[in-house]
Design a protein around this motif. Structure first.
Motif, short mmCIF file in Angstrom:
data_model
loop_
_atom_site.label_atom_id
_atom_site.label_comp_id
_atom_site.label_asym_id
_atom_site.label_seq_id
_atom_site.Cartn_x
_atom_site.Cartn_y
_atom_site.Cartn_z
N GLY A 82 0.93 -1.70 -0.45
CA GLY A 82 0.05 -0.25 -0.28
C GLY A 82 0.48 1.55 0.22
N LEU A 83 2.06 1.35 -0.16
CA LEU A 83 3.22 1.85 0.30
C LEU A 83 4.27 2.48 -0.58
N GLN A 84 4.95 0.54 -0.37
CA GLN A 84 5.89 0.61 -1.41
C GLN A 84 5.88 -0.50 -2.47
N HIS A 85 4.58 -1.24 -1.88
CA HIS A 85 3.89 -2.28 -2.98
C HIS A 85 2.45 -1.84 -3.13
N ASP A 86 1.77 -2.69 -4.71
CA ASP A 86 0.62 -2.14 -4.11
C ASP A 86 -0.22 -3.12 -3.09
N GLY A 87 -1.28 -2.31 -3.19
CA GLY A 87 -2.11 -2.29 -1.41
C GLY A 87 -3.19 -3.07 -2.25
N GLY A 88 -4.45 -2.89 -0.69
CA GLY A 88 -5.91 -3.84 -0.78
C GLY A 88 -6.85 -2.67 -1.76
N LEU A 89 -6.85 -1.08 -2.09
CA LEU A 89 -7.89 -0.91 -2.71
C LEU A 89 -7.73 -1.42 -4.03
N GLN A 90 -7.82 -2.67 -3.99
CA GLN A 90 -8.61 -2.72 -5.32
C GLN A 90 -9.21 -5.00 -5.16
N GLY A 91 -9.92 -5.50 -5.91
CA GLY A 91 -9.97 -6.70 -5.71
C GLY A 91 -8.81 -7.17 -5.41
N TYR A 92 -7.91 -7.57 -5.87
CA TYR A 92 -7.06 -8.56 -5.75
C TYR A 92 -5.76 -8.50 -5.39
N VAL A 93 -4.93 -8.86 -4.35
CA VAL A 93 -3.77 -8.24 -3.84
C VAL A 93 -2.70 -9.59 -3.87
N VAL A 94 -1.78 -9.73 -3.88
CA VAL A 94 -0.61 -10.73 -4.05
C VAL A 94 0.15 -9.90 -2.98
N ALA A 95 0.03 -10.71 -1.84
CA ALA A 95 0.80 -10.19 -0.73
C ALA A 95 1.88 -11.27 0.11
N PRO A 96 2.85 -11.00 0.92
CA PRO A 96 3.71 -11.95 0.79
C PRO A 96 2.71 -13.42 2.17
N ALA A 97 2.58 -14.27 2.23
CA ALA A 97 2.32 -15.33 3.10
C ALA A 97 2.53 -14.37 4.64
N SER A 98 4.38 -13.61 5.13
CA SER A 98 4.96 -13.23 6.22
C SER A 98 3.52 -11.72 7.12
N THR A 99 2.69 -11.74 5.71
CA THR A 99 2.20 -9.99 6.11
C THR A 99 0.82 -10.55 6.83
N LEU A 100 0.47 -12.11 6.25
CA LEU A 100 -0.70 -12.20 6.55
C LEU A 100 -1.13 -13.23 7.91
N LEU A 101 -2.45 -13.31 8.87
CA LEU A 101 -3.06 -13.50 9.95
C LEU A 101 -4.13 -14.48 9.52
N ASP A 102 -4.14 -15.68 9.58
CA ASP A 102 -5.56 -16.56 9.26
C ASP A 102 -6.40 -15.90 10.58
N VAL A 103 -7.41 -15.87 10.50
CA VAL A 103 -8.20 -15.39 11.45
C VAL A 103 -9.47 -16.29 11.02
N THR A 104 -9.97 -17.02 10.46
CA THR A 104 -10.82 -18.17 10.19
C THR A 104 -12.06 -18.10 11.27
N SER A 105 -10.82 -18.79 12.56
CA SER A 105 -11.40 -18.95 13.81
C SER A 105 -12.27 -18.23 14.12
N SER A 106 -11.53 -16.78 14.37
CA SER A 106 -12.25 -16.00 15.15
C SER A 106 -13.49 -15.40 15.04
N GLY A 107 -13.53 -16.28 13.81
CA GLY A 107 -15.97 -15.48 13.77
C GLY A 107 -15.98 -14.17 12.99
N LEU A 108 -15.21 -13.24 13.36
CA LEU A 108 -15.65 -12.47 12.72
C LEU A 108 -15.97 -11.64 11.81
N PRO A 109 -16.97 -10.71 11.47
CA PRO A 109 -17.19 -10.13 9.59
C PRO A 109 -16.12 -9.68 9.41
N MET A 110 -15.75 -9.56 8.22
CA MET A 110 -14.70 -8.14 7.37
C MET A 110 -15.41 -7.13 7.66
N ASP A 111 -16.01 -6.54 7.79
CA ASP A 111 -15.88 -4.91 7.85
C ASP A 111 -15.38 -4.60 9.26
#
Length: 356
Positions: free
Chosen positions: A115-144
């Motif tokens: 979102g600053l030095q690499h393309d960020g999330g203001l688009q439909g799809y984004v390619v992100a290093p896995a090291s920057t992502l956290l799987d939060v499926t189990s949280s059950g929280l809404p996307m918003d």
């Protein structure tokens, strides 16, 4: 199923964002293709749009506060099955320098950000290093709600850096976006919190977020208000970035207090270090967050409140990014604390924060 094309907003320079359709890319080694569900915008995005480029490298896609679902992964990626819900920490650390080795990945010598030095999330799809992502499926929280995780993690890091503990008193000067989240994080550790702002509505909101008392800036001095409340603040968070804000903090700080300048000061400040020395003040810097410790705690805090509509009540379509998102941030007319963008929406919609 993956769309063949997706919408993207492209930042090209000051007051110049265009919209285009792009072909869906393939994730490379160590990368994850994420279908963006929602992306928040913040002051840094507004600054880049109005006065940049500052840190951004146009042409590029802004947006570092996003959540979405895993579409597919590149070679070598484990633990992110298709359909998993993820939030982005956005910061990319090398993992090898001295700062990374000491656990301070936010100070990585080779740090960069989606979102600053690499393309960020203001688009439909984004390619992100896995090291920057956290799987939060189990949280059950809404996307918003999950779209608030990255800014909440900034607040978590700020409070952790301050050393604030249960039973202590804290002051937060400026309760806009990050200040509101700091209110949540500081209250969560068990501190008693006084919030200061010029906007009475923001102060009222901060009280619902866990603050114990408030002060409309300018109505009385911070020193007098603390005395009236019987508080001896252990930690001051100056979030407004204003000269009156930082002056009030240094005036009110008792001996042994910690001051955390969170807001970025626009002009130099004359400092008499002997005053800091004689009071044994601790001045603590804070920047970004540490993915491994701050982002999981941010998601946990988001789960402690059933509805965040008072922070982010409306979700704007991508085509409204400039008129309903960035420009109101620039001119100060934004109607809500956080503006969320849904790149797939065709019209504005109420945010969904209640769990199904």
């Amino acid at each position: 199923m993956t769309h063949q094309h997706y919408p993207a907003s492209v930042y090209r320079g000051p007051n110049d964002i265009t919209f285009e359709q792009r072909e869906v890319p393939e994730p490379g080694p160590g990368e994850v293709l994420v279908r963006v569900g929602v992306c928040g915008i913040c002051g840094s995005d507004a600054t880049e749009y109005a006065r940049g480029p500052v840190l951004a490298r146009p042409p590029m896609v802004l947006g570092h506060e996003f959540a979405g679902t895993v579409e597919r992964t590149g070679p070598g990626v484990e633990g992110f099955p298709p359909g998993a819900t993820v939030v982005a920490g956005a910061g990319i650390a090398c993992g090898q320098c001295k700062m990374c080795s000491s656990g301070r990945t936010n100070l990585c010598r080779n740090y960069s950000t989606l979102g600053l030095q690499h393309d960020g999330g203001l688009q439909g799809y984004v390619v992100a290093p896995a090291s920057t992502l956290l799987d939060v499926t189990s949280s059950g929280l809404p996307m918003d709600t999950l779209g608030l995780a990255q800014p909440m993690s900034i607040a978590v890091h700020t409070v952790r850096r301050s050393g604030l503990k249960a039973g202590q008193d804290a002051v937060i000067v400026g309760v806009g976006g990050i200040g509101s989240f700091i209110t949540v994080a500081a209250s969560a550790v068990g501190a008693r919190v006084l919030v200061v702002d010029r906007d009475a509505d923001r102060l009222a909101l901060a009280m619902t977020l866990g603050a114990h008392a408030s002060l409309v800036a300018g109505e009385s001095s911070l020193t007098d208000r603390l005395a009236e409340l019987g508080m001896e603040a252990d930690v001051f968070f100056e979030v407004s970035g204003s000269r009156p804000g930082i002056d009030s903090v240094f005036e009110a700080a008792r001996s042994g207090a910690t001051i955390v300048p969170v807001g970025i000061q626009k002009t130099p400040i004359d400092v008499l270090f002997s005053e800091w020395t004689m009071k044994e003040l601790t001045i603590v810097g804070t920047v970004a967050h540490v993915y491994g410790t701050d982002l999981p705690e941010a998601v946990r805090l988001l789960g402690t409140r059933s509805d965040w509509s008072d922070i982010a009540g409306e979700v704007v379509p991508l085509e409204g990014l400039v008129t309903d998102g960035l420009e109101p941030l620039v001119d100060g007319s934004a109607r809500q604390i956080k503006t969320l963008i849904d790149p797939w929406a065709t019209q504005a919609r109420p945010a969904v924060h209640a769990r199904s």
